[in-house]
Design a protein around this motif. Structure first.
Motif, mmCIF file in Angstrom:
data_model
loop_
_atom_site.group_PDB
_atom_site.id
_atom_site.type_symbol
_atom_site.label_atom_id
_atom_site.label_comp_id
_atom_site.label_asym_id
_atom_site.label_seq_id
_atom_site.Cartn_x
_atom_site.Cartn_y
_atom_site.Cartn_z
ATOM 1 N N GLU A 157 -39.956 9.907 -23.026
ATOM 2 C CA GLU A 157 -41.006 10.633 -23.325
ATOM 3 C C GLU A 157 -42.320 10.993 -22.217
ATOM 4 O OE1 GLU A 157 -41.365 10.001 -28.302
ATOM 5 O OE2 GLU A 157 -42.655 8.787 -26.896
ATOM 6 N N SER A 158 -41.890 9.680 -21.167
ATOM 7 C CA SER A 158 -42.817 9.889 -20.197
ATOM 8 C C SER A 158 -42.327 11.036 -19.142
ATOM 9 C CB SER A 158 -43.079 8.569 -19.561
ATOM 10 O OG SER A 158 -41.836 8.334 -18.804
ATOM 11 N N VAL A 159 -40.964 11.339 -19.167
ATOM 12 C CA VAL A 159 -40.623 12.292 -17.986
ATOM 13 C C VAL A 159 -41.144 13.728 -18.615
ATOM 14 C CG1 VAL A 159 -38.455 13.420 -17.325
ATOM 15 C CG2 VAL A 159 -38.371 11.323 -17.957
ATOM 16 N N PRO A 160 -41.834 14.284 -17.653
ATOM 17 C CA PRO A 160 -42.485 15.575 -17.802
ATOM 18 C C PRO A 160 -41.499 16.524 -18.169
ATOM 19 C CG PRO A 160 -43.185 14.744 -15.819
ATOM 20 C CD PRO A 160 -42.009 14.147 -16.239
ATOM 21 N N ARG A 161 -41.832 17.163 -19.254
ATOM 22 C CA ARG A 161 -40.992 18.407 -19.963
ATOM 23 C C ARG A 161 -40.555 19.431 -19.054
ATOM 24 N NH1 ARG A 161 -39.769 16.737 -24.911
ATOM 25 N NH2 ARG A 161 -41.078 15.488 -26.099
#
Length: 268
Positions: A157-161
């Motif tokens: 979830e911390s990986v930028p979309r």
């Protein structure tokens, strides 16, 4: 004050030149205090043995082959449980982190079972599987699973979309985005979860070996209680601490730093 500063400066120079000493020097006062108390005879030797007694017990149990066999059993159980826990936890964490539907379904269940401690499973596991390897493996897998899953979800979830959208717009498949964008970005958190999970699993293994084991370091310590052998209990405690220090400081922590330096620059 000047003397203290000089001592600290000497310590800093010494540990900078030989980094391994930084792990040994803090234990010297502990060993000195332990030796002084045991040699002073404040407590009966059978209840409070000294470091020399523990060293003698180490060589005796090693010569008899008891210690190497028990240590091998404990390490194999931890490795097996950790491998199964990672094989389940990482894919499950990626699924929950990448799918809103999976997150809605799995997250409440995950939090529910996380609240049930590993040892709380022992009574029913003993009924199902008895006193054996299956029970111990289940407890280790259960203990390792949650830190790995939760940290994997956090990492995904911390990986930028925007990174995934950019890769998709350039023609990358979803599988390739997962392999080349999401997993590398989540890797520092996955390694952190693995480090925490192995630490919890190691403690759980010793506890379950004391209760249901017939070998292992935990069993050795608990069996020594029946014979009143305090020295073997202390030896087991020292081995546990040393082993985990070696695994964490020499393997897991460098691996965590390396992944953080290599892939940890991906921020939201």
């Amino acid at each position: 004050m000047n003397l203290m500063l000089q001592i600290w400066a000497g310590y800093a120079r010494l540990t900078r030149r030989w980094p391994g000493l930084a792990a040994i020097i803090p234990f010297i006062p502990v060993l000195a205090l332990w030796t002084a108390v045991s040699e002073a005879g404040l407590f009966p030797r059978a209840f409070f043995p000294g470091p020399a007694d523990v060293v003698r017990a180490f060589f005796t149990l090693t010569y008899k082959g008891i210690l190497p066999d028990y240590l091998q059993d404990s390490l194999i159980r931890l490795a097996t449980g950790a491998a199964v826990g990672m094989a389940i936890g990482i894919p499950l964490g990626v699924l929950i982190g990448t799918s809103r539907r999976a997150h809605r379904i799995c997250w409440p269940v995950l939090l529910f079972f996380q609240a049930i401690g590993d040892i709380a499973w022992l009574p029913i596991l003993l009924i199902w599987f008895g006193f054996g390897l299956t029970t111990m493996t289940f407890v280790i897998v259960y203990t390792v699973l949650f830190p790995v899953v939760l940290n994997t979800v956090l990492g995904v979830e911390s990986v930028p979309r925007d990174l995934a959208r950019a890769a998709l717009s350039l023609g990358a498949s979803r599988a390739r985005v997962l392999w080349e964008v999401t997993l590398p970005g989540a890797l520092p958190n996955i390694i952190t979860g693995l480090r925490n999970g192995l630490g919890y699993g190691w403690r759980a293994l010793i506890a379950v070996e004391m209760i249901v084991g017939t070998s292992g370091i935990g069993f050795m310590m608990f069996d020594a209680r029946r014979a009143g052998s305090t020295v073997e209990i202390l030896l087991g405690m020292i081995i546990l601490g040393l082993l985990w220090y070696i695994v964490d400081a020499w393997i897991l922590a460098p691996l965590e730093r390396a992944t953080g330096q290599r892939w940890g620059l991906v921020t939201s």
